[in-house]
Motif scaffolding. Structure first.
Motif, PDB file in Angstrom:
ATOM      1  N   ASN A  40       4.279  -9.205 -27.504  1.00 56.79           N
ATOM      2  CA  ASN A  40       4.992  -9.820 -26.397  1.00 56.79           C
ATOM      3  C   ASN A  40       4.355  -9.537 -25.043  1.00 56.79           C
ATOM      4  OD1 ASN A  40       6.970 -10.596 -28.320  1.00 56.79           O
ATOM      5  ND2 ASN A  40       7.939  -8.584 -28.111  1.00 56.79           N
ATOM      6  N   TRP A  41       3.422  -8.590 -24.988  1.00 58.81           N
ATOM      7  CA  TRP A  41       2.843  -8.167 -23.705  1.00 58.81           C
ATOM      8  C   TRP A  41       1.438  -8.735 -23.502  1.00 58.81           C
ATOM      9  CZ3 TRP A  41       5.602  -6.303 -19.899  1.00 58.81           C
ATOM     10  CH2 TRP A  41       4.980  -5.695 -18.808  1.00 58.81           C
ATOM     11  N   TYR A  42       0.651  -8.775 -24.548  1.00 62.53           N
ATOM     12  CA  TYR A  42      -0.730  -9.253 -24.445  1.00 62.53           C
ATOM     13  C   TYR A  42      -0.798 -10.682 -24.985  1.00 62.53           C
ATOM     14  CZ  TYR A  42      -1.584  -4.298 -23.763  1.00 62.53           C
ATOM     15  OH  TYR A  42      -1.547  -3.017 -23.290  1.00 62.53           O
ATOM     16  N   LEU A  43      -0.465 -11.626 -24.124  1.00 61.83           N
ATOM     17  CA  LEU A  43      -0.448 -13.033 -24.494  1.00 61.83           C
ATOM     18  C   LEU A  43      -1.597 -13.758 -23.802  1.00 61.83           C
ATOM     19  CD1 LEU A  43       3.382 -13.640 -24.061  1.00 61.83           C
ATOM     20  CD2 LEU A  43       2.173 -13.117 -26.174  1.00 61.83           C
ATOM     21  N   ILE A  44      -2.046 -14.830 -24.419  1.00 68.75           N
ATOM     22  CA  ILE A  44      -3.159 -15.592 -23.863  1.00 68.75           C
ATOM     23  C   ILE A  44      -2.642 -16.414 -22.684  1.00 68.75           C
ATOM     24  CG2 ILE A  44      -4.858 -17.402 -24.322  1.00 68.75           C
ATOM     25  CD1 ILE A  44      -4.854 -16.481 -27.233  1.00 68.75           C
ATOM     26  N   SER A  91       3.837 -21.068 -20.719  1.00 67.68           N
ATOM     27  CA  SER A  91       4.956 -20.362 -21.341  1.00 67.68           C
ATOM     28  C   SER A  91       4.675 -18.864 -21.430  1.00 67.68           C
ATOM     29  CB  SER A  91       5.233 -20.956 -22.723  1.00 67.68           C
ATOM     30  OG  SER A  91       6.277 -20.274 -23.372  1.00 67.68           O
ATOM     31  N   ASN A  92       3.469 -18.513 -21.824  1.00 68.41           N
ATOM     32  CA  ASN A  92       3.105 -17.093 -21.914  1.00 68.41           C
ATOM     33  C   ASN A  92       3.141 -16.416 -20.548  1.00 68.41           C
ATOM     34  OD1 ASN A  92       2.711 -17.451 -24.649  1.00 68.41           O
ATOM     35  ND2 ASN A  92       0.492 -17.674 -24.491  1.00 68.41           N
ATOM     36  N   ILE A  93       2.663 -17.126 -19.534  1.00 70.82           N
ATOM     37  CA  ILE A  93       2.664 -16.550 -18.182  1.00 70.82           C
ATOM     38  C   ILE A  93       4.089 -16.270 -17.729  1.00 70.82           C
ATOM     39  CG2 ILE A  93       2.177 -17.091 -15.762  1.00 70.82           C
ATOM     40  CD1 ILE A  93      -0.302 -18.622 -16.746  1.00 70.82           C
TER      41      ILE A  93
END
Length: 1201
Positions: free
Chosen positions: A671-675, A721-723
């Protein structure tokens, strides 16, 4: 009941032309022989005696009594039983009609003055006679006018009863005069009250046989309404109650129908308002403070009477309330008030409880009247409540969203009044009433909010909901229905409707208060509510700018930590864009919904449920995170507005446990290291992190669960979405810190390192949000600034960085943490991170090919920090030292006397230097020159005269980094070469004050730099030229010969070859890489020539190459850059520059000062205007200005103090 009753239609017939002179003699008469009107009290008797014939002739009943002294006075009831208090009402009414002092204070004098005008008005009914009577009345005292009330009213009433058509102007003046008389007197006789009431109503009635209202003027309608209003207030004591008997029901119905018609159909706002206020007085619900409340029996009697009018009144008022908004808010407010007053009277629980089961039987005479009377039995009560429920539903929907706050405030009063008085009779309307009440709790107007909260507070204190099971069930069902319909409503309504819907949802939750857990314990209710929040809070992730906004470099981010913290506080929370709404008020209401749930609800239950939704699907993850953040804030009582306190106080251990579990889930690797970018390097890093599986983060924040494979295609929507997910989680960390305060220090071991990682992220939105989170942590944990936060926890952070840098394959974000620490700290951090940097350099020596890009990012952060900490101060000292040396040399030269030998030596040296510049030297001398490196040339006044002086730690660090950059300049990866060039430029800036170390390093880096300049990708050439400019600025003439031999020919040839292409290119050319390269070379070439003190031949090459860019055909930015080159050349060799420019365009003719001298002829003289003319003239003008300023400046410098 639109037509008047029979006794109202009757008009008294009077024989036309009949002489009334005997009743009104104009001469003075002797005392009357019948009544002896010369003693005390005689005017009253004489008035009755004289007026009697008049009344007989017009068919009016003979007066049987008169207010005032006399034997025929009506027996008085207790005034306390009447509508008005006689002690207060009558003295107020007994005042002169004019503010001037009354002339006739006694009845005798007043009678003598009024008698002629009354007789004249009785004879001839004209507006002038009415006005004359009005003028005489102004001079009559109040007490005298009270004695003569009926005498004065007689001709006025007679004027209204005269058969045949009448002028509206006459009727209006008569009605106004009657109103003025009633305003100054009291009506003490029941018959007079009823007759006046009937006559005034008749003025508004339609003609006989017609159902349509007459087309009366607005002035007449308003005058009649005001006269009725005054008549009702002039009734003395219990006289008013004579109108509210079963026998007067037709008369009342006639008046009610007339006033309702005016209130509904009239366009004039004043008539609408007057009709509604008159109706309010007519139903004995006047706003006057002087009226007393009716006792139970009187109220019961009036309630039975008004029940007959309730259908018509309620329907008409509902139409007025829901009418065109253009009518204004005042008629709507008056209609709402009248509605709840009449409904609250007729449907009052206390009255309905006293109604007998069977209808009372009346006498035969009253049987017809009894048909009009309504029996308020159970059947009628049920039927009426159902119909009122429909009307209330319609009114609530309209008024609750009315744009004017006074309408919404009156709606609150309606709900309060009906809930208080009709709680049992209107039980079917509870749903609509509660919807109106709770929907206005969060109204935008403070007065509506305050009043609504007071009403709700009263309901809570009286425990209406707790003691009424039906009401609690209604709230629960309404909440379930609203949660079910919420997504559909948010998708279909406009912003105003969405605000209203969410206000209703929030109001239900507040009204339930501590009983909310009963609803949350229901699986169906919790599921509906949570899914509704998930759908409504869906973010709009289609904006490309979120991905495009990047944090390019770190130069602009470095600065004092105090200023950074102040800047972050201005926009702490990032503005979010939602799919189903855009109004900020809607989001604020959703926040309050979540916080109220957290405040009253079971925190463990709610956290567990929404954590399940967070893990269930990526579709709900962002919404669930937002809800979790608000739940925690609400549980702590932060920013939550409630009606009553919770029954069980907050347990901090429970709150801390919930926060720890949420924090662990947020900082999990999945959940923390997303592209968040299409950068291949970043994607590879995220892949390596997510595939590491069992790798632990500092503080144990990472999960040990193996993750599924990533999606093969990364879209912009996915990255957006990840941002947003990362930003929401960062905001959550800040929220948790604010909730726990200093207790959050215990969680810094697991929270601070991940936040610092995101503060160094390249995505601008993420880095700004992380900086805001750092500020929140500082405030919560009582740190003075972000710098203090980092410095006090630097040992833990540096240890984590050191460990992770050794495992870059699994922990590639350590460089971001170091970068953030360096950007927000000061030079005191350098000793702590020095060992880490040495580890980076040693690791870089062993793995150039694998992790060079990551290590260079670390080195770039370090060197940027060193430039910020040491570069500017050292550079300023060095510049001040050079300035002082130049001034001393100038001063000494200015004080010397020039001799002929020195002039000769100057010219010989000039010839020799020119030969050297042109290359006319023996080979031996050239070889000797090449063999002797200029490294040993000491700088004047330099402290580093011997090479053994140790460097400061930061300078030694810059030297070590520069050593690695020399080797990496030839790397095959363009990205690596670009980063190396950036780092190299920073190293030169840091080493600038230490020339004995900088110059050897510049000598070593030169070959690789030249290669980048002449044979590399245009991006690398652009960056290398920037490094060359920095080197020239720091190293000075040390690079002159190298630049002249290795670089300058390539630059000039490139400029000459590209000039034709740029001259014929269009506007799109400004966005090409070739244009940017041309622009950069032209912008830097002039300063290079000036700083390197180039020779004449080199300057000529530069001038020839840049001259073509003075053409008007070139892009404007290239022309401006070429102008800057010639401006620098003017500083180095103004004479040659002047001559070159005049060869192109010479604006002046130069005449010789003597005839023996030959005239000066330049090729630019006499030329026609061409493409170079404008720029050449501009440069010549600048040169002339410079020459006129320079002598004065030199004189000031050389002159002794």
């Amino acid at each position: 009941m639109r037509s008047p009753p029979n006794h109202c239609r009757g008009r008294t017939r009077v024989a036309g032309g009949r002489d009334f002179s005997h009743t009104a003699p104009t001469r003075r008469v002797s005392p009357c022989s019948f009544c002896r009107a010369d003693g005390p009290g005689s005017p009253s008797r004489h008035f009755r005696h004289v007026a009697a014939p008049l009344r007989e002739q017009v068919g009016a009943p003979v007066l049987r009594g008169c207010p005032g002294p006399g034997p025929e006075r009506e027996p008085a009831r207790s005034p306390a039983a009447g509508l008005c208090r006689p002690a207060q009402r009558c003295p107020r009414r007994r005042r002169p009609l004019s503010p001037s002092m009354a002339v006739f204070d006694t009845p005798q004098e007043a009678f003598g003055a009024l008698r002629p005008v009354c007789v004249q008005l009785t004879r001839v009914q004209t507006p002038e006679n009415v006005a004359r009577l009005q003028a005489h009345l102004a001079a009559v005292g109040a007490s005298a006018l009270q004695e003569l009330q009926e005498y004065v009213l007689f001709p006025l009433r007679f004027a209204l009863k005269v058969p045949g058509p009448k002028q509206e102007r006459l009727v209006q003046s008569v009605v106004q005069c009657i109103s003025s008389v009633l305003a100054a007197t009291c009506v003490k006789k029941q018959e007079l009250l009823q007759e006046l009431f009937s006559e005034l109503c008749t003025c508004l009635s339609p003609p006989s046989g017609s159902s349509k209202p007459t087309s009366l003027s607005e002035e007449l309608k308003l005058a009649v309404i005001q006269a009725l209003h005054t008549l009702m207030h002039s009734a003395y004591g219990d006289v008013i109650l004579s109108l509210y008997q079963p026998s007067t029901l037709p008369l009342l119905g006639f008046a009610v129908s007339l006033l309702l018609g005016l209130a509904e159909q009239e366009k004039a706002k004043q008539i609408k308002l007057s009709a509604l206020k008159c109706l309010q007085v007519l139903v004995l619900q006047c706003d006057c403070q002087e009226h007393r409340h009716l006792d139970e029996d009187e109220a019961q009697q009036c309630g039975d009477l008004f029940a007959s009018f309730l259908p018509g009144i309620s329907i008409t008022l509902s139409r007025v309330i829901t009418g065109d908004i253009k009518q204004g808010h005042k008629p709507t407010v008056s209609a709402i008030r009248l509605f709840y007053l009449i409904v609250g009277l007729v449907m009052a629980d206390a009255q309905l409880a006293r109604v007998p089961k069977n209808k009372e039987k009346l006498s035969v005479e009253q049987s017809r009247i009894s048909e009009l009377m309504v029996h308020r039995g159970p059947d009628w009560r049920k039927s009426t409540a159902e119909k009122l429920s429909l009307l209330l539903h319609k009114m609530v929907e309209f008024s609750s969203v009315h744009p004017h706050w006074k309408v919404r405030l009156e709606l609150v009063e309606l709900v309060h009044h009906l809930l208080r008085n009709c709680g049992q009779s209107l039980v079917d309307s509870f749903s609509h009433l509660l919807k109106a009440l709770v929907g206005l709790v969060n109204d935008e107007n403070s007065e509506v909010q305050s009043r609504c909260n007071e009403v709700l507070q009263g309901i809570a204190e009286q425990r209406i909901i707790a003691q009424n099971r039906a009401l609690a069930d209604v709230l629960s069902e309404n909440l379930h229905s609203l949660a079910t319909a919420l997504p559909r409503l948010m998708n279909s309504q406009d912003d105003t409707g969405k605000v209203s819907t969410l206000s209703l949802l929030l109001g239900y939750l507040k009204l339930l208060g501590p009983k909310i857990n009963i609803v949350l314990n229901s699986v169906s209710h919790l599921h509906r509510l949570s899914k509704a929040l998930m759908q409504v809070l869906e973010l709009d992730v289609t904006d490309v700018k979120i991905v495009e906004d990047r944090r390019w470099g770190c130069e602009n981010a470095y600065g004092p930590s105090g200023s950074l913290q102040h800047g972050v506080q201005k926009s702490r929370c990032q503005k979010k864009y939602f799919r189903f709404f855009t109004e900020e008020k809607v989001f604020q209401l959703l926040q309050q919904v979540c916080r109220v749930l957290g405040y009253y609800g079971n925190l463990y239950l709610l956290v567990d449920h929404f954590m399940g939704l967070y893990s269930e699907s990526g579709m709900y993850r962002k919404q669930a995170a937002m809800v979790l953040n608000e739940l925690v804030a609400g549980a702590a009582g932060v920013g939550v507005d409630v009606l009553q306190e919770r029954e069980v106080s907050l347990n901090m251990d429970d709150l801390k446990g919930s926060i720890v579990s949420i924090l662990d889930e947020y900082t999990d690797q999945a959940n923390w290291y997303l592209i968040t970018s299409i950068d291949t390097e970043e994607i590879s890093h995220e892949h390596s992190v997510q595939r590491s599986g069992l790798t632990a983060c500092p503080g144990g924040a990472c999960s040990s669960v193996l993750l599924p494979s990533l999606e093969p295609h990364i879209t912009t929507r996915t990255m957006n979405s990840n941002i947003w997910q990362i930003c929401i989680q960062l905001e959550g960390v800040g929220c948790f810190a604010a909730v726990l305060g200093k207790e959050f220090r215990l969680l810094l071991l697991s929270a601070l390192y991940p936040v610092l990682e995101k503060a160094g992220d390249k995505t601008l939105l993420i880095s700004e949000t992380a900086l805001g989170t750092l500020v929140d942590i500082c405030e919560a944990c009582s740190y003075d600034s972000v710098q203090c936060l980092i410095n006090e926890n630097s040992d833990y952070l540096v240890n984590g960085i050191s460990l992770n840098l050794r495992q870059l394959a699994h922990q590639p974000h350590a460089s971001q943490v170091l970068d953030t620490m360096l950007r927000h700290s000061d030079a005191s951090l350098l000793p702590l991170v020095e060992d880490v940097i040495q580890d980076v350099l040693s690791t870089l020596d062993q793995s150039y090919n694998n992790q060079a890009s990551t290590f260079l990012r670390v080195l770039h952060s370090v060197m940027t920090a060193l430039v910020q900490w040491f570069g500017s101060s050292c550079g300023e000292e060095h510049q001040q030292r050079q300035t002082a040396e130049w001034q001393s040399r100038t001063l000494s030269q200015g004080q010397q006397v020039v001799t002929s030998q020195e002039v000769e030596r100057f010219f010989l040296d000039y010839v020799r230097q020119k030969q050297i510049a042109e290359g006319n030297l023996p080979d031996t001398e050239v070889e000797e020159t090449d063999e002797v490196p200029p490294l040993a040339k000491p700088e004047p006044n330099n402290s580093d005269t011997d090479g053994e002086t140790p460097l400061p730690s930061h300078a030694q660090l810059a030297k070590d980094v520069m050593e690695r950059c020399i080797h990496l300049l030839s790397d095959g990866n363009l990205r690596v070469r670009l980063k190396v060039l950036d780092v190299l430029e920073l190293c030169v800036t840091v080493l600038h004050p230490h020339g004995n170390h900088l110059l050897p390093m510049a000598h070593r880096v030169w070959p690789a730099l030249v290669t980048r300049l002449i044979s590399d990708d245009p991006l690398a050439v652009l960056r290398a030229f920037k490094v060359l400019c920095t080197l020239a600025q720091k190293c000075g003439d040390f690079l002159r010969q190298r630049f002249s031999k290795d670089v300058l020919p390539k630059l000039t040839s490139s400029l000459l070859s590209q000039a034709p292409a740029s001259a014929r290119a269009g506007p799109v050319y400004n966005h090409t890489l070739a244009f940017k390269l041309q622009l950069a070379v032209l912008q830097g070439l002039g300063s290079l020539c000036e700083r390197l003190d180039m020779g004449e031949s080199d300057l000529n090459k530069v001038a020839d190459a840049c001259l073509i860019y003075l053409s008007a055909k070139q892009p404007m930015k290239l022309q401006e850059a070429a102008q800057s080159v010639f401006l620098h050349l003017m500083q180095v060799d103004p004479d040659s520059t002047w001559l070159l420019l005049n060869e192109l365009c010479c604006p002046h003719q130069y005449e010789p000062p003597h005839t023996s001298l030959r005239p000066v002829k330049l090729r630019g003289m006499g030329r026609q205007r061409n493409e170079f003319t404008d720029n050449v003239l501009l440069l010549l003008e600048r040169l002339q200005q410079q020459e006129s300023v320079t002598p004065r400046a030199v004189t000031q410098e050389v002159s002794p103090p």
